[in-house]
Design a protein around this motif. Sequence first.
Motif, mmCIF file in Angstrom:
data_model
loop_
_atom_site.group_PDB
_atom_site.id
_atom_site.type_symbol
_atom_site.label_atom_id
_atom_site.label_comp_id
_atom_site.label_asym_id
_atom_site.label_seq_id
_atom_site.Cartn_x
_atom_site.Cartn_y
_atom_site.Cartn_z
ATOM 1 N N ALA A 107 62.832 19.797 -5.827
ATOM 2 C CA ALA A 107 63.012 19.597 -7.260
ATOM 3 C C ALA A 107 62.922 20.921 -8.022
ATOM 4 O O ALA A 107 61.992 21.704 -7.800
ATOM 5 C CB ALA A 107 61.974 18.618 -7.792
ATOM 6 N N ASP A 108 63.904 21.154 -8.867
ATOM 7 C CA ASP A 108 64.004 22.343 -9.723
ATOM 8 C C ASP A 108 64.321 23.620 -8.952
ATOM 9 O O ASP A 108 64.361 24.703 -9.534
ATOM 10 C CB ASP A 108 62.741 22.536 -10.570
ATOM 11 C CG ASP A 108 62.529 21.397 -11.544
ATOM 12 O OD1 ASP A 108 63.531 20.913 -12.096
ATOM 13 O OD2 ASP A 108 61.388 20.954 -11.720
ATOM 14 N N HIS A 109 64.526 23.519 -7.644
ATOM 15 C CA HIS A 109 65.022 24.669 -6.891
ATOM 16 C C HIS A 109 66.548 24.658 -6.903
ATOM 17 O O HIS A 109 67.174 23.663 -7.245
ATOM 18 C CB HIS A 109 64.536 24.598 -5.438
ATOM 19 C CG HIS A 109 63.108 25.008 -5.251
ATOM 20 N ND1 HIS A 109 62.699 26.324 -5.281
ATOM 21 C CD2 HIS A 109 61.986 24.273 -5.037
ATOM 22 C CE1 HIS A 109 61.388 26.385 -5.075
ATOM 23 N NE2 HIS A 109 60.924 25.154 -4.946
ATOM 24 N N ARG A 110 67.126 25.778 -6.479
ATOM 25 C CA ARG A 110 68.574 25.848 -6.306
ATOM 26 C C ARG A 110 68.857 25.723 -4.810
ATOM 27 O O ARG A 110 68.620 26.684 -4.049
ATOM 28 C CB ARG A 110 69.117 27.152 -6.863
ATOM 29 C CG ARG A 110 68.855 27.289 -8.366
ATOM 30 C CD ARG A 110 69.747 28.296 -9.007
ATOM 31 N NE ARG A 110 69.447 29.667 -8.600
ATOM 32 C CZ ARG A 110 70.106 30.712 -9.049
ATOM 33 N NH1 ARG A 110 71.096 30.545 -9.914
ATOM 34 N NH2 ARG A 110 69.790 31.926 -8.648
ATOM 35 N N PRO A 111 69.322 24.578 -4.363
ATOM 36 C CA PRO A 111 69.499 24.366 -2.924
ATOM 37 C C PRO A 111 70.422 25.388 -2.273
ATOM 38 O O PRO A 111 70.220 25.762 -1.114
ATOM 39 C CB PRO A 111 70.091 22.954 -2.836
ATOM 40 C CG PRO A 111 69.801 22.315 -4.128
ATOM 41 C CD PRO A 111 69.677 23.386 -5.148
ATOM 42 N N ALA A 112 71.424 25.851 -3.003
ATOM 43 C CA ALA A 112 72.343 26.831 -2.417
ATOM 44 C C ALA A 112 71.589 28.123 -2.097
ATOM 45 O O ALA A 112 71.814 28.751 -1.050
ATOM 46 C CB ALA A 112 73.497 27.109 -3.382
ATOM 47 N N LEU A 113 70.689 28.507 -2.992
ATOM 48 C CA LEU A 113 69.910 29.718 -2.747
ATOM 49 C C LEU A 113 68.920 29.488 -1.602
ATOM 50 O O LEU A 113 68.695 30.385 -0.772
ATOM 51 C CB LEU A 113 69.179 30.104 -4.044
ATOM 52 C CG LEU A 113 69.044 31.592 -4.345
ATOM 53 C CD1 LEU A 113 68.098 32.274 -3.384
ATOM 54 C CD2 LEU A 113 70.392 32.297 -4.348
ATOM 55 N N LEU A 114 68.361 28.269 -1.545
ATOM 56 C CA LEU A 114 67.470 27.961 -0.427
ATOM 57 C C LEU A 114 68.230 28.041 0.897
ATOM 58 O O LEU A 114 67.670 28.463 1.916
ATOM 59 C CB LEU A 114 66.862 26.569 -0.609
ATOM 60 C CG LEU A 114 65.892 26.398 -1.789
ATOM 61 C CD1 LEU A 114 65.371 24.953 -1.827
ATOM 62 C CD2 LEU A 114 64.733 27.373 -1.709
ATOM 63 N N ALA A 115 69.488 27.652 0.880
ATOM 64 C CA ALA A 115 70.307 27.765 2.099
ATOM 65 C C ALA A 115 70.450 29.236 2.491
ATOM 66 O O ALA A 115 70.326 29.592 3.674
ATOM 67 C CB ALA A 115 71.674 27.132 1.866
#
Lengths: 343, 648
Positions: free
Chosen positions: B262-270
């Motif tokens: 939640a509230d993270h950017r999944p693309a950046l987490l990838a």
Amino acid sequence: MSGTVCFTSCTLAYLSRARVLAATVRAAHPDWAMHVLLVDALPDDADLAGFDAVTLADTLAISRFRAWMFKHDLVEACTAVKGAMLARLLAAGAERVVYLDPDIAVFHPLAALDGACADASIVLTPHQIDANTTSRAVQDNEMASLRYGIYNLGFVAVRNDDAGRAFADWWSLATQTACYDDTGNGIFTDQRYCDLVPTLFDNVRILRDPGYNVASWNLSRRDLAVTAAGDITANGALLRFYHFTKIGSVGDVMIERYARDNMPAYELLAWYKRQIAAHRTEALDGQPWCYGAFDDGTPVPRGVRLLWRERADLYAAHDDPFATGAGSLHAWLTRERPDLLEE
Amino acid sequence: MIDASPPPDPTAAARNRAGAEGQASAPLDPPFFAEPPIAEAPTGADPALALVARYLDPAFYLGGFPTDTPPPADPAAHFHAVGWKDGRDPAPWFDTTHYLAANADIRRAGVDPFVHYLRAGRAEWRAPRRPGGSRRAALDAAQAAADLAPPALPRLDSAGLAATLTAACAGRPGLEVVVADRIWPAQRDEVTRRIAAEEDAAAAAGRVHLRLTPLPGADGTLVLHLDGRAVAVAADTGFLAAIAALPPPEALPRRLVLHGLADHRPALLADIAWTLAPETATFWLHDHASLCRGRTLLRNDVAYCAAPPAASMACRICVHGADRLAYLADVETLFAVADLTVKAGAQAALDAWRAAAPGLRHRGAEVALPPTAALQPRPARPGPASIAFLGMPTVDAGWPCFADLVRRSRGSGLYEFLHIAAPDQLRPAARLRCVPLHDGAAPLASVLAAEDIDLVVLPAAWPDPCTDLARAAHDAGAGIVTLAVNAPAASLINETGHGVALDDEARLIAFFRDGDAADYAARQRTTPRPGCAARQGTVASPPLGLTVSVRGRVVPGTPEGDRVLFPLPEDAGDIRIVSSSRYLSGDEHRRLGLAIAGIWLDGAPVPPGDPRRRRGWHGAPAGAPVQWTSGDATLEAGGARLLALALA
């Protein structure tokens, strides 16, 4: 011009609502052209990107436009020009014209226009399609329909055929003759006239689908829901469009009165308010209506407009009743009827 | 009060009662439950006061006063004179504050709003309370992500961040990167506990524990916690560059644990997962942020949506749904890149996630279920049933529903309500006892057992994968009352046979209102596995729809034929027969509870009109076999040891 043209009619104050309408129409019907009829002055920096075309009301084929416009208050004016705009679009070659009020939002495609009503020349939606069962609701709804019109003219769809063009010309004539909030004389803007449409014209279709034109006036008989598939429904039918009439004031009260604990109604209301905020142009907030005041900025009182409707001699004598200064209507009022200017 | 008018058709009431017992087709709790049909205006010296007296609920009204001050002697007169000016409500169905706020004309007129409603407002369709109830407030407050002020931490660029991380990792055998959401640690006990355990394990092994939490409203900004301590704020892109500068994985083995998106950017987490190249990567299923930015799947924070297609109209009108298509594509990329092992606290949570997220590729999945303790019978005790809400009083957790329950139950005398949570999470309210949970205190289950909690209410209106609260309730021997939509908790009830899952909030409220909860609590004390696991608002052992109490203690009833038998204690004296009550439509203006076809004390009939039917009995024509209660009737049982009731 070909295909389906959708248009709305509004002043700058309602432009944020019209933008919401345009965005939702475009999402549901990307092939439709979206026009706005602006009953106001157009600022140089107005953002009208959501529309394919903008028409200023004073360019319509209405004789002595400013003199005629002076007869109307804001709501009357925005409705009085719809017929002329409809006739213009049909004359320009639109295969079908759909009018939607600026305070409408489309949720699911208006599929009936290409289905059950595909061959209809004129499609109308009644305020109500289910009889109310309590005295209070009859007073609020059935009796209101008899006063203000059986059909809600926030929506009308007209095909470019003989009956459709005849309707457009007649409606334009009627509304240019008298488009007033005058229920005592059996007139309510452009709407009461349309009670006559099924008897005056051929190939009229009354659309009784509960998903069309849901509004506070029929919420007492329409239950909104959201399905597991993510569709929004009214009485089980897909919600095609919702008419957010008088939101922010009495409309909110009416929704509470009739939606009661039907939460999706409040979700739609909250969504709509967010959309209006997102489409708002701050510079236009509080922008006065250009036909609401004399040239010197003095508001035109309703009593003056009523006098203007009645006095053929004054109407004949002044081409621009908004003007001030020597020889103007304003000068005459100041001299002869200062009481009206003091309202 | 005895009312001389004839009783209504008992079959109508029977139909009504059938709805109250949970038949899905019967509208259980109509929008304005118990709102009375208004009879002709009373007359007399003060008709307005008489009107208030007729419709004010004295027990409810008096329940709104502090227990340490003497209550007003005449509730109606008090309300009519000053109570409404103090914002007091005369009955559960009338909200004085809302009525005045929504009706400026009444506010300006300065008249008693209850009297106005009874005389005119109802006929004018004015709402006696805010339609939509507690969910309207949640809807008003719904927003995509709240802006938070950044913490007072140094903001590091990628070079500064690289230097900090490199220094922290020097000489350490590994790095553990933990991604958590913004609400950690105060709100999610299960998440808190797992992350704390991971921190301890990392510290024991010497590994660096680096936790990343997002700053809502500051897209792409992370708060970095190093070995449990917040050290800096940085852009997620800066963090990406910093980990690229660390020693290679062979020299510094890495692990990745995702506890919250939640509230993270999944693309950046990838990108982070790709750059980190962890030897293990774990995704904990604590919420539904892998399906939507709205981690609870509550559409507009008010209605569970079950993750419909991202392009659906439901998503378009939702505060969380605006860019869900793109969000899901990014989550899919994250799962594809990170090769995640999915872990869940409950099988039901994992099953639901797999069904809703078929496109999310993952290495494997496992369920980490703590064992449940065996239950032991607890001694019966007198007094009201103890009902607890646990943890943060949030909309997600169903606090508005619980608060509504507490308010509506005021004056019933059947329940004592408790809020058990960390001291800063407690929400004091009238008739609600707050129990603080201090740091380092005993486990939650021990606290529940010490407080002798009968029922724990978990009214989350979404399938909360975290079942720690439900498990603590179970381990303490308390029954769980939850909503069927909360599948993990409902699944635990099915598994343990201990609790009730109800269809919706209205049925949950009714479960308490009708006295069924008190009845259930009394029975489950002596029979801790009563076979009441429930689904869809029904219980295996159906509630009777009435509660008999003697000196404040609920007496369990046993159906036998067409009667219900209640063993009475010695010298029972006055006993109360409590049930739901409602006003029927039409001209009937009395509050109707049960239609009683027969009463027997030790086998001897107590017919209508018998003076032992003391209070709360409506009048019945002479010879009529059926007599209605008002919902709270008193019967003088004397020394009888067996009460038998037959319902019409």
